[in-house]
Motif scaffolding. Structure first.
Motif, short mmCIF file in Angstrom:
data_model
loop_
_atom_site.label_atom_id
_atom_site.label_comp_id
_atom_site.label_asym_id
_atom_site.label_seq_id
_atom_site.Cartn_x
_atom_site.Cartn_y
_atom_site.Cartn_z
N THR A 106 -55.46 19.49 75.59
CA THR A 106 -54.25 19.24 76.38
C THR A 106 -54.08 17.75 76.62
O THR A 106 -55.05 16.99 76.60
CB THR A 106 -54.34 19.96 77.74
OG1 THR A 106 -55.56 19.57 78.38
CG2 THR A 106 -54.33 21.45 77.57
N GLN A 110 -53.39 17.10 82.34
CA GLN A 110 -53.01 18.50 82.40
C GLN A 110 -54.24 19.39 82.42
O GLN A 110 -55.30 19.03 81.92
CB GLN A 110 -52.11 18.87 81.21
CG GLN A 110 -50.78 18.16 81.21
CD GLN A 110 -49.87 18.66 80.10
OE1 GLN A 110 -50.10 19.72 79.52
NE2 GLN A 110 -48.82 17.91 79.81
N ASP A 113 -55.86 24.59 78.81
CA ASP A 113 -55.43 25.94 78.46
C ASP A 113 -56.45 26.55 77.50
O ASP A 113 -57.51 25.97 77.24
CB ASP A 113 -54.02 25.93 77.86
CG ASP A 113 -53.91 25.01 76.65
OD1 ASP A 113 -54.96 24.61 76.10
OD2 ASP A 113 -52.77 24.69 76.25
#
Length: 231
Positions: A106, A110, A113
């Motif tokens: 990412t 951030q 994920d």
């Protein structure tokens, strides 16, 4: 329709060397592509790559992974002492690099994920597997007459990779990522140096063996005529 023929074993060392050279140059070039405010001392190569999706850094990672597979094929073709754990660790390194190139992390700031988690785990697998493969190869190379001249070099770069692993583990956990970019680049440099030592010596051995075969082929007609003249 006949199956596609395998590459000639003599081409593997050259593919490996070319991929290593290309990857080093591409990673250096990739440092100039992303946001100029990035600090390479504190930003990892993966974070550089994700800021420029489809850029040269990811291509370099994939090429290095495929080139490492060619190196392994070349090592096996000349009978290098890599059977067992070393060859499996080299395969893990190669596959992990390709996966890391295809599955991005990412962007900076951030949350991670699923793709980023995969990228992290395969990156760890890559960083760990290559120094481990080098360390396991050292005693084997030292006991093989053809590879003994590079055993010490492999030992030193594998040791450097081991220290790099310890450093990046500390920096990534209790060190709070301070200078993680620098540590990662030093670790990657040691690992690429290991590949370069193996690939360079593989080219030398392949060239020597090709020269011997050519000399034998050139001398065979003369020897054949000598035997015929004596019969």
């Amino acid at each position: 329709m006949t199956a596609v023929k395998r590459l000639h074993p003599g081409i593997y060392p050259w593919i490996a060397c070319a991929s290593i050279l290309f990857s080093v140059v591409a990673v250096v070039v990739g440092q100039f592509g992303p946001d100029p405010s990035f600090d390479p001392m504190n930003v990892t190569i993966s974070e550089y790559a994700v800021s420029d999706r489809g850029g040269v850094t990811e291509v370099a990672m994939a090429v290095l992974g495929l080139g490492s597979l060619a190196l392994l094929a070349g090592l096996r073709s000349v009978g290098a002492p890599v059977k067992g754990a070393p060859q499996w660790l080299l395969t893990v390194w190669s596959g992990a690099l390709v996966v890391a190139a295809l599955v991005p992390t990412t962007p900076i700031g951030q949350n991670l994920d699923v793709a980023a988690q995969i990228h992290r785990y395969v990156s760890v697998a890559a960083f760990v597997s290559l120094p481990a493969a080098g360390a396991l190869m050292v005693p084997r190379l030292a006991s093989d007459a053809s590879w003994k001249p590079v055993a010490r070099a492999v030992e030193w770069v594998s040791l450097a990779g081991g220290f790099g692993l310890l450093a990046i583990t500390y920096v990534a956990l209790p060190g709070e990522r301070v200078m993680i970019g620098l540590v990662e680049r030093l670790l990657l440099g040691a690992e690429v140096a290991l590949l370069a030592v193996l690939a360079g010596w593989l080219v030398r051995l392949s060239w020597q063996r090709s020269a011997v075969r050519a000399a034998m082929a050139a001398n065979f007609p003369t020897y054949h005529r000598f035997i015929a003249s004596r019969s």
